[in-house]
Design a protein around this motif. Structure first.
Motif, mmCIF file in Angstrom:
data_model
loop_
_atom_site.group_PDB
_atom_site.id
_atom_site.type_symbol
_atom_site.label_atom_id
_atom_site.label_comp_id
_atom_site.label_asym_id
_atom_site.label_seq_id
_atom_site.Cartn_x
_atom_site.Cartn_y
_atom_site.Cartn_z
ATOM 1 N N LYS A 97 37.675 31.574 32.498
ATOM 2 C CA LYS A 97 36.163 32.244 33.628
ATOM 3 C C LYS A 97 37.053 32.815 34.834
ATOM 4 O O LYS A 97 37.420 31.827 35.235
ATOM 5 N N ILE A 98 36.750 33.739 35.990
ATOM 6 C CA ILE A 98 37.732 34.133 36.593
ATOM 7 C C ILE A 98 37.213 33.406 37.988
ATOM 8 O O ILE A 98 35.280 33.524 38.034
ATOM 9 N N THR A 99 37.259 31.911 38.414
ATOM 10 C CA THR A 99 35.993 31.424 39.539
ATOM 11 C C THR A 99 36.771 31.761 41.072
ATOM 12 O O THR A 99 35.732 31.015 41.531
ATOM 13 N N ASP A 100 38.349 31.913 40.759
ATOM 14 C CA ASP A 100 38.746 32.240 42.284
ATOM 15 C C ASP A 100 39.034 33.789 42.084
ATOM 16 O O ASP A 100 40.156 34.232 42.250
ATOM 17 N N ALA A 101 38.144 34.547 42.702
ATOM 18 C CA ALA A 101 38.464 35.941 42.772
ATOM 19 C C ALA A 101 39.136 36.224 44.059
ATOM 20 O O ALA A 101 40.386 37.170 43.426
ATOM 21 N N ARG A 102 39.517 35.638 45.422
ATOM 22 C CA ARG A 102 40.581 35.498 45.963
ATOM 23 C C ARG A 102 41.878 35.565 45.304
ATOM 24 O O ARG A 102 43.248 36.490 46.196
ATOM 25 N N ARG A 103 42.341 34.560 44.630
ATOM 26 C CA ARG A 103 43.410 33.883 44.318
ATOM 27 C C ARG A 103 43.801 34.552 42.828
ATOM 28 O O ARG A 103 45.334 34.845 43.051
ATOM 29 N N PHE A 104 42.901 35.160 42.143
ATOM 30 C CA PHE A 104 42.890 35.829 41.485
ATOM 31 C C PHE A 104 43.717 36.912 41.786
ATOM 32 O O PHE A 104 44.625 38.378 40.909
ATOM 33 N N ARG A 105 43.126 38.028 42.761
ATOM 34 C CA ARG A 105 43.584 39.361 43.312
ATOM 35 C C ARG A 105 44.977 39.108 44.205
ATOM 36 O O ARG A 105 46.155 39.428 43.998
ATOM 37 N N GLU A 106 45.220 38.126 45.068
ATOM 38 C CA GLU A 106 46.050 36.797 45.774
ATOM 39 C C GLU A 106 48.034 37.469 44.482
ATOM 40 O O GLU A 106 48.609 38.085 44.643
#
Length: 313
Positions: A97-106
């Motif tokens: 599951k994607i729990t940290d969208a900011r880090r996922f984007r970065e």
């Protein structure tokens, strides 16, 4: 008035366009990343209606949606080597599951395929390591759960660095390769044949033991029966002799006559019997005289054939 109407309509369209481009909606299965001039401006994780700068021109506010639900990717036909040196084919899957969208984007620019590609590489290496430390039987026993937990622990640091959380790791299939399958089949066949031979040998041994017991019992039964029959026969003979003796003592002359008659029947009862005896023989004592007086033949010996007397030469 007529000249103002088109201008009003144009203004209304512009206003509606600005409002439409300034609004975005986040549903319960998504997260929204607001990017302004290439930088993450905000992350919306709760469902609802939100606003941003209108018209994403010149790289102004843009919204990137990412999933906010459990996702899965599969890893198929991985060839792993176990501690015994043999190779097996493994299929596995990971739920994350994607729990940290900011880090996922970065880290991966919000690209799921890029993130899953990195996790696949790590999953492949972890499966090979975990299987390499164990035998094939472990994947088919209670140790399978601990193996999956170990693989999950290997994946979690990489997943967290991507803004993901590993929910579960499962093995869908663990099969023998073709060559190992044939070797295993031959080994199992040899084991079954050896087991069959052992069972057959034990059966033969048990059969021989039972036959020996049965033979001994038969001998004992026959010996007992023969013993009992001899005892009964002896008792019968004794009883017969007692009866004969009793009968003889009551009327000896009748008993001698009866025995002679029985002897005549046994001796000359068959037409094929031929006897040549002296007429004065004790055997012919009752042959012509029921009183037992000596017979007076015409001359010479009396041949007897089938119970008839004929002159002897």
């Amino acid at each position: 008035m007529s000249n103002r109407l088109p201008a009003f309509l144009i203004g209304l369209v512009v206003v509606l366009g600005i409002i439409y481009s300034s609004v975005f909606v986040v549903n319960e299965r998504e997260q929204a990343i607001v990017v302004r001039f290439g930088q993450i401006r905000d992350v919306k994780t709760e469902p609802g209606l939100y606003f941003k700068l209108p018209f994403a021109f010149m790289d102004a506010d843009r919204v990137q949606y990412v999933q906010d639900q459990a996702l899965r990717f599969d890893l198929d036909n991985i060839r792993v080597q176990v501690s015994g040196g043999k190779f097996y084919e493994v299929d596995a899957f990971v739920v994350y599951k994607i729990t940290d969208a900011r880090r996922f984007r970065e880290t991966v620019s919000g690209d799921r395929e890029a993130a899953e590609s990195r996790l696949r590489t790590r999953l492949d290496a972890s499966l090979r390591r975990v299987y390499g430390l164990r035998g094939f039987e472990s994947a088919l026993s209670d140790a399978r759960a601990s193996m999956m937990k170990e693989v999950g622990d290997d994946l979690r640091p990489d997943a967290e660095s991507l803004g993901l959380r590993i929910e579960d790791v499962r093995i869908r299939r663990t099969d023998l390769t073709q060559e190992v399958s044939q070797q295993t089949f031959e080994r199992m066949k040899a084991e079954r044949l050896a087991e069959a031979e052992l069972i057959r040998a034990r059966g033969n041994e048990e059969g021989q033991r039972r036959r020996a017991i049965a033979d001994r019992q038969v001998v004992e039964l026959i010996a007992g029966a023969q013993r009992d029959s001899e005892i009964l026969r002896g008792e019968g003979d004794a009883e017969r002799n007692r009866v004969f003796a009793d009968a003889f003592s009551r009327d000896p002359s009748f008993f001698e006559f009866y025995r002679s008659m029985r002897a005549y029947v046994a001796a000359v009862g068959s037409p094929d019997t031929t006897m040549v005896l002296s007429p004065n023989s004790e055997f012919f004592r009752y042959f012509e005289n029921s009183a037992g007086a000596a017979a007076q033949p015409a001359d010479g010996a009396v041949p007897v054939t089938g119970g008839a007397a004929v002159p002897a030469n």
